[in-house]
Write a protein that holds these residues in place. Structure first.
Motif, PDB file in Angstrom:
ATOM      1  N   LEU A   9       0.844  -1.191   0.000  1.00  0.00           N
ATOM      2  CA  LEU A   9       0.000   0.000   0.000  1.00  0.00           C
ATOM      3  C   LEU A   9       0.877   1.238   0.000  1.00  0.00           C
ATOM      4  CD1 LEU A   9      -2.323  -1.215   2.868  1.00  0.00           C
ATOM      5  CD2 LEU A   9      -2.702  -1.502   0.436  1.00  0.00           C
ATOM      6  N   GLN A  10       0.452   2.262  -0.725  1.00  0.00           N
ATOM      7  CA  GLN A  10       1.199   3.511  -0.742  1.00  0.00           C
ATOM      8  C   GLN A  10       0.258   4.651  -0.401  1.00  0.00           C
ATOM      9  OE1 GLN A  10       3.161   3.985  -4.478  1.00  0.00           O
ATOM     10  NE2 GLN A  10       4.843   2.666  -3.890  1.00  0.00           N
ATOM     11  N   SER A  11       0.668   5.469   0.562  1.00  0.00           N
ATOM     12  CA  SER A  11      -0.115   6.653   0.903  1.00  0.00           C
ATOM     13  C   SER A  11       0.822   7.850   0.940  1.00  0.00           C
ATOM     14  CB  SER A  11      -0.805   6.465   2.260  1.00  0.00           C
ATOM     15  OG  SER A  11       0.162   6.314   3.264  1.00  0.00           O
ATOM     16  N   SER A  12       0.492   8.857   0.231  1.00  0.00           N
ATOM     17  CA  SER A  12       1.293  10.069   0.039  1.00  0.00           C
ATOM     18  C   SER A  12       2.746   9.710  -0.268  1.00  0.00           C
ATOM     19  CB  SER A  12       1.141  11.024   1.220  1.00  0.00           C
ATOM     20  OG  SER A  12       1.573  10.411   2.413  1.00  0.00           O
ATOM     21  N   LYS A  18       0.695  -4.460   4.269  1.00  0.00           N
ATOM     22  CA  LYS A  18      -0.319  -5.098   5.101  1.00  0.00           C
ATOM     23  C   LYS A  18       0.122  -6.536   5.332  1.00  0.00           C
ATOM     24  CE  LYS A  18      -5.221  -6.126   5.307  1.00  0.00           C
ATOM     25  NZ  LYS A  18      -6.493  -6.007   4.589  1.00  0.00           N
ATOM     26  N   ALA A  19       0.270  -6.922   6.596  1.00  0.00           N
ATOM     27  CA  ALA A  19       0.690  -8.275   6.949  1.00  0.00           C
ATOM     28  C   ALA A  19      -0.454  -8.983   7.654  1.00  0.00           C
ATOM     29  CB  ALA A  19       1.914  -8.230   7.842  1.00  0.00           C
ATOM     30  N   GLU A  35      -4.440  -8.881  11.475  1.00  0.00           N
ATOM     31  CA  GLU A  35      -3.948  -8.038  10.390  1.00  0.00           C
ATOM     32  C   GLU A  35      -3.346  -6.754  10.938  1.00  0.00           C
ATOM     33  OE1 GLU A  35      -6.875  -7.198   7.436  1.00  0.00           O
ATOM     34  OE2 GLU A  35      -7.635  -9.240   7.439  1.00  0.00           O
ATOM     35  N   ALA A  36      -2.329  -6.248  10.251  1.00  0.00           N
ATOM     36  CA  ALA A  36      -1.723  -4.976  10.630  1.00  0.00           C
ATOM     37  C   ALA A  36      -1.122  -4.320   9.394  1.00  0.00           C
ATOM     38  CB  ALA A  36      -0.653  -5.183  11.680  1.00  0.00           C
ATOM     39  N   VAL A  37      -1.161  -2.992   9.358  1.00  0.00           N
ATOM     40  CA  VAL A  37      -0.540  -2.213   8.294  1.00  0.00           C
ATOM     41  C   VAL A  37       0.651  -1.499   8.914  1.00  0.00           C
ATOM     42  CG1 VAL A  37      -0.859  -0.352   6.640  1.00  0.00           C
ATOM     43  CG2 VAL A  37      -2.731  -1.927   7.100  1.00  0.00           C
ATOM     44  N   MET A  38       1.843  -1.715   8.331  1.00  0.00           N
ATOM     45  CA  MET A  38       3.065  -1.159   8.912  1.00  0.00           C
ATOM     46  C   MET A  38       4.115  -0.915   7.837  1.00  0.00           C
ATOM     47  SD  MET A  38       4.243  -4.744  10.517  1.00  0.00           S
ATOM     48  CE  MET A  38       2.556  -5.190  10.757  1.00  0.00           C
ATOM     49  N   ALA A  39       5.227  -0.352   8.259  1.00  0.00           N
ATOM     50  CA  ALA A  39       6.357  -0.132   7.350  1.00  0.00           C
ATOM     51  C   ALA A  39       6.966  -1.494   6.997  1.00  0.00           C
ATOM     52  CB  ALA A  39       7.397   0.748   8.022  1.00  0.00           C
TER      53      ALA A  39
END
Length: 50
Positions: A9-12, A18-19, A35-39
């Motif tokens: 995912l890319q934001s700005s 997403k893992a 689920e988690a969204v992280m670097a």
């Protein structure tokens, strides 16, 4: 058992990943998905946690 999703995912200007991790519930013994969204650099650390 853990699996890293292929989608990135890319934001700005920040790249995020997403893992999804399959975790066994201690109460029922059934598997649930966490689920988690992280670097991207933090994914392996998060997946190795129990």
């Amino acid at each position: 058992m853990a699996k890293k999703t292929v989608a990135t995912l890319q934001s700005s200007s920040k790249r995020l990943t997403k893992a999804i991790k399959m975790v066994k519930s201690p109460k029922t013994g059934a598997y649930i998905f966490s689920e988690a969204v992280m670097a991207p650099e933090m994914v392996n650390e998060w997946l190795s946690k129990k």
